[in-house]
Design a protein around this motif. Structure first.
Motif, PDB file in Angstrom:
ATOM      1  N   ILE A   1      -9.606   1.833 -11.585  1.00 24.23           N
ATOM      2  CA  ILE A   1      -8.504   1.361 -10.941  1.00 24.23           C
ATOM      3  C   ILE A   1      -8.812   1.561  -9.594  1.00 24.23           C
ATOM      4  N   THR A   2      -8.045   0.772  -8.774  1.00 25.60           N
ATOM      5  CA  THR A   2      -7.893   1.181  -7.177  1.00 25.60           C
ATOM      6  C   THR A   2      -6.300   0.745  -7.085  1.00 25.60           C
ATOM      7  N   VAL A   3      -5.623   1.511  -6.448  1.00 27.02           N
ATOM      8  CA  VAL A   3      -4.257   1.359  -6.197  1.00 27.02           C
ATOM      9  C   VAL A   3      -4.057   1.433  -4.773  1.00 27.02           C
ATOM     10  N   GLY A   4      -4.043   0.229  -3.941  1.00 31.27           N
ATOM     11  CA  GLY A   4      -3.850  -0.047  -2.529  1.00 31.27           C
ATOM     12  C   GLY A   4      -5.041   0.834  -2.010  1.00 31.27           C
ATOM     13  N   GLY A   5      -4.724   1.568  -0.931  1.00 32.47           N
ATOM     14  CA  GLY A   5      -5.421   2.621  -0.388  1.00 32.47           C
ATOM     15  C   GLY A   5      -5.151   3.941  -0.837  1.00 32.47           C
ATOM     16  N   ALA A   6      -4.410   4.138  -1.688  1.00 31.67           N
ATOM     17  CA  ALA A   6      -3.965   5.627  -2.007  1.00 31.67           C
ATOM     18  C   ALA A   6      -5.021   6.146  -3.135  1.00 31.67           C
ATOM     19  N   LEU A   7      -5.550   5.592  -4.159  1.00 29.18           N
ATOM     20  CA  LEU A   7      -6.242   6.162  -5.338  1.00 29.18           C
ATOM     21  C   LEU A   7      -7.295   5.004  -5.677  1.00 29.18           C
ATOM     22  N   ARG A   8      -8.740   5.659  -5.852  1.00 32.02           N
ATOM     23  CA  ARG A   8      -9.492   4.887  -6.399  1.00 32.02           C
ATOM     24  C   ARG A   8     -10.293   5.915  -7.516  1.00 32.02           C
ATOM     25  N   GLY A   9     -10.612   5.497  -8.710  1.00 33.90           N
ATOM     26  CA  GLY A   9     -10.944   6.243  -9.610  1.00 33.90           C
ATOM     27  C   GLY A   9     -11.651   5.462 -10.713  1.00 33.90           C
ATOM     28  N   ASP A  10     -12.606   6.074 -11.497  1.00 33.95           N
ATOM     29  CA  ASP A  10     -13.205   5.734 -12.545  1.00 33.95           C
ATOM     30  C   ASP A  10     -13.713   6.916 -13.454  1.00 33.95           C
ATOM     31  N   SER A  11     -14.764   6.564 -14.218  1.00 38.58           N
ATOM     32  CA  SER A  11     -15.295   7.704 -15.068  1.00 38.58           C
ATOM     33  C   SER A  11     -16.666   8.473 -14.188  1.00 38.58           C
ATOM     34  N   THR A  12     -16.621   8.239 -12.958  1.00 36.71           N
ATOM     35  CA  THR A  12     -17.775   9.069 -12.315  1.00 36.71           C
ATOM     36  C   THR A  12     -17.169   9.717 -10.871  1.00 36.71           C
ATOM     37  N   ALA A  13     -15.786   9.280 -10.704  1.00 29.99           N
ATOM     38  CA  ALA A  13     -15.157  10.008  -9.247  1.00 29.99           C
ATOM     39  C   ALA A  13     -13.846   9.524  -9.246  1.00 29.99           C
ATOM     40  N   VAL A  14     -13.124  10.379  -8.537  1.00 28.95           N
ATOM     41  CA  VAL A  14     -11.661   9.914  -8.219  1.00 28.95           C
ATOM     42  C   VAL A  14     -11.516  10.546  -6.911  1.00 28.95           C
ATOM     43  N   HIS A  15     -10.901   9.470  -6.117  1.00 27.03           N
ATOM     44  CA  HIS A  15     -10.566   9.740  -4.692  1.00 27.03           C
ATOM     45  C   HIS A  15      -9.007   9.442  -4.510  1.00 27.03           C
ATOM     46  N   ALA A  16      -8.206  10.319  -4.032  1.00 27.55           N
ATOM     47  CA  ALA A  16      -7.031   9.919  -3.524  1.00 27.55           C
ATOM     48  C   ALA A  16      -6.564  10.287  -2.169  1.00 27.55           C
TER      49      ALA A  16
ATOM     50  N   VAL B   1      -5.067  20.049 -11.529  1.00 25.38           N
ATOM     51  CA  VAL B   1      -4.992  19.057 -10.729  1.00 25.38           C
ATOM     52  C   VAL B   1      -4.964  17.839 -11.564  1.00 25.38           C
ATOM     53  N   VAL B   2      -3.905  16.923 -11.381  1.00 28.57           N
ATOM     54  CA  VAL B   2      -3.816  15.708 -12.214  1.00 28.57           C
ATOM     55  C   VAL B   2      -3.746  14.661 -11.276  1.00 28.57           C
ATOM     56  N   ALA B   3      -4.550  13.529 -11.479  1.00 27.50           N
ATOM     57  CA  ALA B   3      -4.474  12.251 -10.586  1.00 27.50           C
ATOM     58  C   ALA B   3      -3.996  11.297 -11.760  1.00 27.50           C
ATOM     59  N   ILE B   4      -2.944  10.344 -11.167  1.00 28.55           N
ATOM     60  CA  ILE B   4      -2.535   9.199 -12.231  1.00 28.55           C
ATOM     61  C   ILE B   4      -2.572   7.915 -11.067  1.00 28.55           C
ATOM     62  N   GLY B   5      -3.241   6.656 -11.892  1.00 30.55           N
ATOM     63  CA  GLY B   5      -3.099   5.478 -11.034  1.00 30.55           C
ATOM     64  C   GLY B   5      -2.446   4.662 -12.134  1.00 30.55           C
ATOM     65  N   ALA B   6      -1.606   3.539 -11.789  1.00 26.25           N
ATOM     66  CA  ALA B   6      -1.189   2.609 -12.712  1.00 26.25           C
ATOM     67  C   ALA B   6      -1.121   1.439 -11.938  1.00 26.25           C
ATOM     68  N   ASP B   7      -1.456   0.254 -12.679  1.00 27.72           N
ATOM     69  CA  ASP B   7      -1.266  -1.075 -12.219  1.00 27.72           C
ATOM     70  C   ASP B   7       0.036  -1.668 -13.034  1.00 27.72           C
ATOM     71  N   CYS B   8       0.959  -2.255 -12.302  1.00 29.72           N
ATOM     72  CA  CYS B   8       2.247  -2.490 -12.923  1.00 29.72           C
ATOM     73  C   CYS B   8       2.722  -3.855 -12.840  1.00 29.72           C
ATOM     74  N   ARG B   9       1.672  -4.671 -12.802  1.00 32.22           N
ATOM     75  CA  ARG B   9       1.687  -6.193 -12.785  1.00 32.22           C
ATOM     76  C   ARG B   9       2.699  -6.453 -11.479  1.00 32.22           C
ATOM     77  N   GLY B  10       1.935  -6.530 -10.296  1.00 29.41           N
ATOM     78  CA  GLY B  10       2.368  -6.783  -9.128  1.00 29.41           C
ATOM     79  C   GLY B  10       2.526  -5.758  -8.097  1.00 29.41           C
ATOM     80  N   TRP B  11       2.516  -4.546  -8.554  1.00 31.37           N
ATOM     81  CA  TRP B  11       2.423  -3.308  -7.815  1.00 31.37           C
ATOM     82  C   TRP B  11       1.740  -2.195  -8.380  1.00 31.37           C
ATOM     83  N   GLY B  12       1.372  -1.219  -7.497  1.00 28.52           N
ATOM     84  CA  GLY B  12       0.560  -0.048  -8.088  1.00 28.52           C
ATOM     85  C   GLY B  12       1.478   1.417  -7.705  1.00 28.52           C
ATOM     86  N   MET B  13       0.989   2.486  -8.578  1.00 29.68           N
ATOM     87  CA  MET B  13       1.659   3.590  -8.192  1.00 29.68           C
ATOM     88  C   MET B  13       0.405   4.761  -8.414  1.00 29.68           C
ATOM     89  N   ALA B  14       0.510   5.507  -7.675  1.00 25.73           N
ATOM     90  CA  ALA B  14      -0.458   6.976  -7.324  1.00 25.73           C
ATOM     91  C   ALA B  14       0.011   8.028  -7.496  1.00 25.73           C
TER      92      ALA B  14
END
Length: 198
Positions: free
Chosen positions: A56-71, A16-29
């Motif tokens: 990183i937090t991407v809107g309501g779609a993804l929240r993750g760090d080195s302790t947990a990932v929720h998408a 399973v792969v999860a990706i979060g991106a901060d793209c200067r004004g918008w985000g992608m999960a």
């Protein structure tokens, strides 16, 4: 900034792969899984990267760090895991790229953050419920003004030993008008880390 988690359960043949991106004004999960080849991506109007650490937090779609990932990218694209017993990247001044980390304006920077962590939790991807208890996780970050036109990346952690893994990243870029193709490699062998910078 891009944040990447790869979760592998060798005994069950799951990835399973999860990706979060901060793209200067918008985000992608993105959430993807194997087997099945399912991948779901959601664009969000906001993304906030942690300015002091890995997260990183991407809107309501993804929240993750080195302790947990929720998408939550929809009913068939959900991930809820916690990460335990982490093996972080050793504290080195220059990181995985060596001296290249100190060079401003490169097309891409790359840094493994978690070389290994034990996983507890579940995912629902493509209609399948995946039990991820007992899986292992790897996490990294990349950042720059844009991706190189050509790039490569890889990670493996299913060698039959829990303390062995390899990750690499590279790409074709132009430096001072000269085409180059640098690659960085990180290999964990028990308590030893081999970091091969470009």
């Amino acid at each position: 900034e891009g944040y990447y988690w790869r979760i592998v359960h060798p005994a069950r043949g799951l990835v399973v792969v999860a990706i979060g991106a901060d793209c200067r004004g918008w985000g992608m999960a993105t959430l993807a899984a194997h087997p099945g080849g399912t991948a779901t991506t959601r664009i969000e109007p906001t993304a906030v990267a942690d300015p002091c650490g890995y997260g990183i937090t991407v809107g309501g779609a993804l929240r993750g760090d080195s302790t947990a990932v929720h998408a939550d990218l929809g009913p068939d694209a959900r991930l809820d895991v916690t990460l335990h017993d982490p093996v972080p990247w050793p504290r080195r001044r220059l990181g995985a790229l060596g001296l290249a980390h100190a060079v401003p304006g490169l097309p891409q920077y790359w840094q493994p953050v978690l070389l290994h962590a034990a996983v507890r939790g579940r995912a629902r991807v493509g209609g399948a419920e995946l039990d991820l208890d007992g899986a292992v996780a790897y996490a990294e970050k990349n950042w720059a003004r844009a991706f190189p036109e050509h790039w490569w990346w890889g990670h493996a952690a299913t060698f039959g030993e829990p303390d062995v893994m390899v990750a690499f990243a590279g790409g074709r870029v132009r430096l001072a008008g000269t085409p180059v193709a640098p690659t960085a490699v990180a290999v964990r062998l028990g308590g030893e880390l081999l970091a091969l910078a470009p």
